[in-house]
Design an enzyme around this catalytic site. Structure first.
Site, PDB file in Angstrom:
ATOM      1  N   GLN A   1       0.838  -1.199   0.000  1.00  0.00           N
ATOM      2  CA  GLN A   1       0.000   0.000   0.000  1.00  0.00           C
ATOM      3  C   GLN A   1       0.870   1.244   0.000  1.00  0.00           C
ATOM      4  O   GLN A   1       1.904   1.266   0.668  1.00  0.00           O
ATOM      5  CB  GLN A   1      -0.862   0.027   1.261  1.00  0.00           C
ATOM      6  CG  GLN A   1      -1.850  -1.111   1.358  1.00  0.00           C
ATOM      7  CD  GLN A   1      -2.622  -1.046   2.660  1.00  0.00           C
ATOM      8  OE1 GLN A   1      -2.042  -0.952   3.722  1.00  0.00           O
ATOM      9  NE2 GLN A   1      -3.930  -1.088   2.567  1.00  0.00           N
TER      10      GLN A   1
ATOM     11  N   LYS B   1     -15.690   9.088   5.424  1.00  0.00           N
ATOM     12  CA  LYS B   1     -14.590   8.956   4.462  1.00  0.00           C
ATOM     13  C   LYS B   1     -14.941   9.541   3.108  1.00  0.00           C
ATOM     14  O   LYS B   1     -16.106   9.833   2.839  1.00  0.00           O
ATOM     15  CB  LYS B   1     -14.213   7.489   4.291  1.00  0.00           C
ATOM     16  CG  LYS B   1     -15.340   6.647   3.721  1.00  0.00           C
ATOM     17  CD  LYS B   1     -14.876   5.235   3.381  1.00  0.00           C
ATOM     18  CE  LYS B   1     -16.053   4.425   2.836  1.00  0.00           C
ATOM     19  NZ  LYS B   1     -15.671   3.172   2.225  1.00  0.00           N
TER      20      LYS B   1
END
Ligand SMILES: [Zn+2]
Ligand SMILES: [Zn+2]
Length: 648
Positions: free
Chosen positions: A384, A472
């Site tokens: 990531q 989010k």
């Protein structure tokens, strides 16, 4: 009379028992012609369901996701009827709509179904569709439902019904066919004008490999033949752009059964490309105030017990590694966040030092069933482009803007211009689902929406889609084939700061909790490169592509000059190769085309004499003969047109 609230907020009165279709007709005939599905008080209903009380109603057409879902689910009934007729004794199990089309899982018994059967299935299914049969739902008692499928010897449906409550069971009829079904159908079969069986695959009953293996028949259908034709063309193009195929052809990555499934191996060209992507982001992150950190690939089980990941994923993840003597337990890192929380905890912070932004290209491991693995998009180990921002509540607004800037920079530099954002907020009706104070949630949601507006994002707000620990923002990117990919989540988190007891000293000299933001513009390097491959068809932006140019001498005589050209390209940091094999230029060009090399520099008699190169672009465009410095300038100009520098 009942009051019906429409999506635009208008409230209209209808007589009790009116159906969604009748309501559509009252609005306009045109709408009624196109309505294929409806949602009433948050539940999908039939277009002919009588509505008996006040409530909100949404009408769907083929252009809505819910409309497509009803269309494809209804098509699975039609195909199931065809299968039952063509393969007597076939036992039907379940047949849902999926993202693109539908499937039906069938136990064909002694029959086996393959591609050669597809035309007959499609033909019969279309005949049924043309019969314009209404889909009719009706309730059935549990005893009658069981009796029907027991008499057919269909143990699968029997098992499904046994788990249902008496009084809640419904069948759906059309033509001569009946199926156990909860509902959500289009008005009649006649709306389905084109049906294609796409493929068959094995699938275990209820996804459990200890159960019987069934045959999953995949299909898709459309309200117009033309749409099916276009879809099949798109599928063809997608096959050509499949990242697994391109990754092999361009020698970017591979998999080895010996190393293990779902664990990609990056070949030199792929590793170099990844490195360029990483450097690109690191450079921008540095300007955006991030600091790089490095953490190990494993962590003590306790770490994930603290973070809550163990409770949530422990049983479904790779099992702990035990040390031989100390009896310690370690887990492969499924997330970088817990490690980063402990980095924050390494020393006390005052409010004046926040925000802290820790970034790491952190490799994580997650168990995925082997059947779920897919190229680089579903793997068991991936990296990531992770970062965690620890800040005060008042800094959320500025931090969100900063992250959005970075995400927009990433998308722009890689040629993605078609994207949307989704802001996921609380469901105000269920406040108990969320941790953290209402005040903080309001602040955070406001900050996100504010930042999205200020940055001019095209965004939608989805209420109830937030995680329990914070709101989010997600970027949804549309690729060149029109498919949506979710990229780059920016997630607010009130949970981990609590669990790891993170603090900072405020201006009041008291300890306060910071807010944490998780963000990863690429998501994972693996999935992002897969997306890039499929979006560009392997024609990466010039700044990123493996070789930017290849020098092709027309004969051995010009090798020396070709070497000289190569040297000067290298001196200007242009990634170039030379193909001095004893082959015809035609063959060399064909291979360079296959390798998607952006520029072919052909050098022969005339080029050597004039100190030039004859330039051919990938795809065949002839740019004529130009001086070497002119070519260098051309490359620099093209790179600068896509790769801007971040925050100059
Ligand atoms: Zn159904
Ligand atoms: Zn995180």
């Amino acid at each position: 009379m009942i009051k019906i609230t429409l999506p635009d907020g208008t409230v209209k009165e209808y007589s009790k028992g009116s159906t969604p279709m009748e309501i559509a007709k009252s609005i306009s005939e045109g709408l009624a012609r196109n309505v294929i599905s409806a949602k009433y008080k948050d539940t999908i209903v039939e277009t002919v369901t009588p509505l008996n009380e006040d409530g909100s109603l949404t009408l769907y057409t083929w252009n809505d996701d819910e409309g497509k879902k009803a269309f494809w689910h209804s098509s699975s009934h039609i195909v199931a009827q065809a299968l039952e007729e063509l393969f007597p004794g076939a036992k039907l199990t379940i047949g849902p709509a999926i993202e693109n089309g539908f499937y039906y899982d069938v136990d064909f018994g002694e029959h086996s179904v393959s591609e050669k059967d597809f035309p007959a299935i499609e033909k019969r299914a279309l005949e049924i569709a043309r019969g314009k049969h209404d889909f009719k739902m009706h309730p059935v008692t549990k005893a009658d439902a069981l009796e029907r499928y027991r008499s057919q010897g269909n143990e699968f449906k029997v098992e499904l019904i046994e788990n249902l409550e008496d009084g809640s069971i419904t069948f759906c009829d059309h033509d001569t066919f009946t199926d156990l079904c909860r509902g959500g159908h289009i008005p009649n079969t006649g709306i389905v004008k084109a049906i294609k069986i796409l493929n068959v695959a094995g699938a275990y009953w209820r996804g459990d490999e200890n159960n019987k293996q069934l045959t999953r028949v995949y299909g898709i259908s459309f309200p117009k033949q033309k749409e099916l034709t276009e879809y099949l063309q798109l599928l063809e193009e997608a096959k050509k752009r499949d990242h697994r195929k391109l990754g092999r052809e361009l020698e970017l990555f591979t998999f080895s059964q010996k190393v293990g499934q779902g664990l990609p191996l990056w070949l030199p060209k792929g590793a170099a490309l990844r490195e360029r992507l990483e450097q690109f982001l690191k450079k921008a992150q540095k300007k955006a105030g991030y600091e790089m950190v490095v953490t190990p690939h494993i962590g003590q089980k306790e770490l994930y017990v603290t973070s809550g990941h163990y409770e949530k994923y422990g049983a479904d993840s790779f099992q702990p590694i035990h040390t031989p003597k100390e009896d310690e337990e370690f887990l492969l890192k499924p997330m970088n966040c817990p490690h980063h929380c402990e980095i924050y905890n390494a020393r006390p912070f005052s409010y004046r030092e926040l925000p802290k932004r820790y970034a790491e290209f952190g490799t994580v491991y997650r168990y995925e069933q082997s059947g779920e693995l897919h190229g680089l998009t579903r793997v068991r180990g991936f990296t990531q482009d992770d970062a965690h921002i620890f800040c005060t509540h008042d800094q959320l607004d500025a931090e969100f803007k900063n992250v959005i800037d970075l995400s927009l920079y990433v998308l722009g530099s890689l040629g993605f211009d078609n994207f949307k954002a989704q802001v996921s907020v609380r469901d105000l009706d269920t406040p108990e689902k969320y941790i953290g104070s209402v005040e903080n949630w309001e602040k955070a949601e406001h900050a996100i929406i504010n930042a999205a507006k200020a940055k001019g994002l095209d965004f939608v707000i989805e209420s109830g889609e937030a995680a329990f620990y914070g709101p989010k923002l997600d970027f949804m990117v549309k690729d060149a084939l029109g498919r949506n990919w979710q990229l780059g989540t920016i997630q607010v988190d009130y949970n981990l700061p609590e669990r790891f007891d993170l603090t900072y000293k405020g201006s009041d000299n008291e300890l306060h909790r910071p807010v944490m933001i998780h963000r990863a513009p690429f998501g994972s390097m693996e999935r992002f490169i897969a997306l890039l491959l499929e979006h560009t068809g392997g024609n990466f932006p010039l700044w990123l592509t493996p070789e930017q140019a290849i020098v092709l001498p027309v004969s051995e005589k010009h090798e020396k000059y070709a070497e000289k050209v190569l040297k000067s390209l290298e001196n200007h940091e242009i990634r170039a190769l030379i193909d001095n094999r004893n082959e015809t230029v035609g063959k060399k060009i064909r291979e360079a085309e296959m390798n998607k090399t952006p520029f072919m520099l052909i050098v022969g008699e005339s080029e050597e004499e004039h100190n030039t190169v004859a330039i051919r672009r990938h795809g065949g465009e002839d740019l004529g003969s130009i001086g070497i410095q002119d070519f260098v300038d051309l490359v620099a100009k093209e790179i600068n047109s896509t790769l801007k520098s971040f925050k100059n």
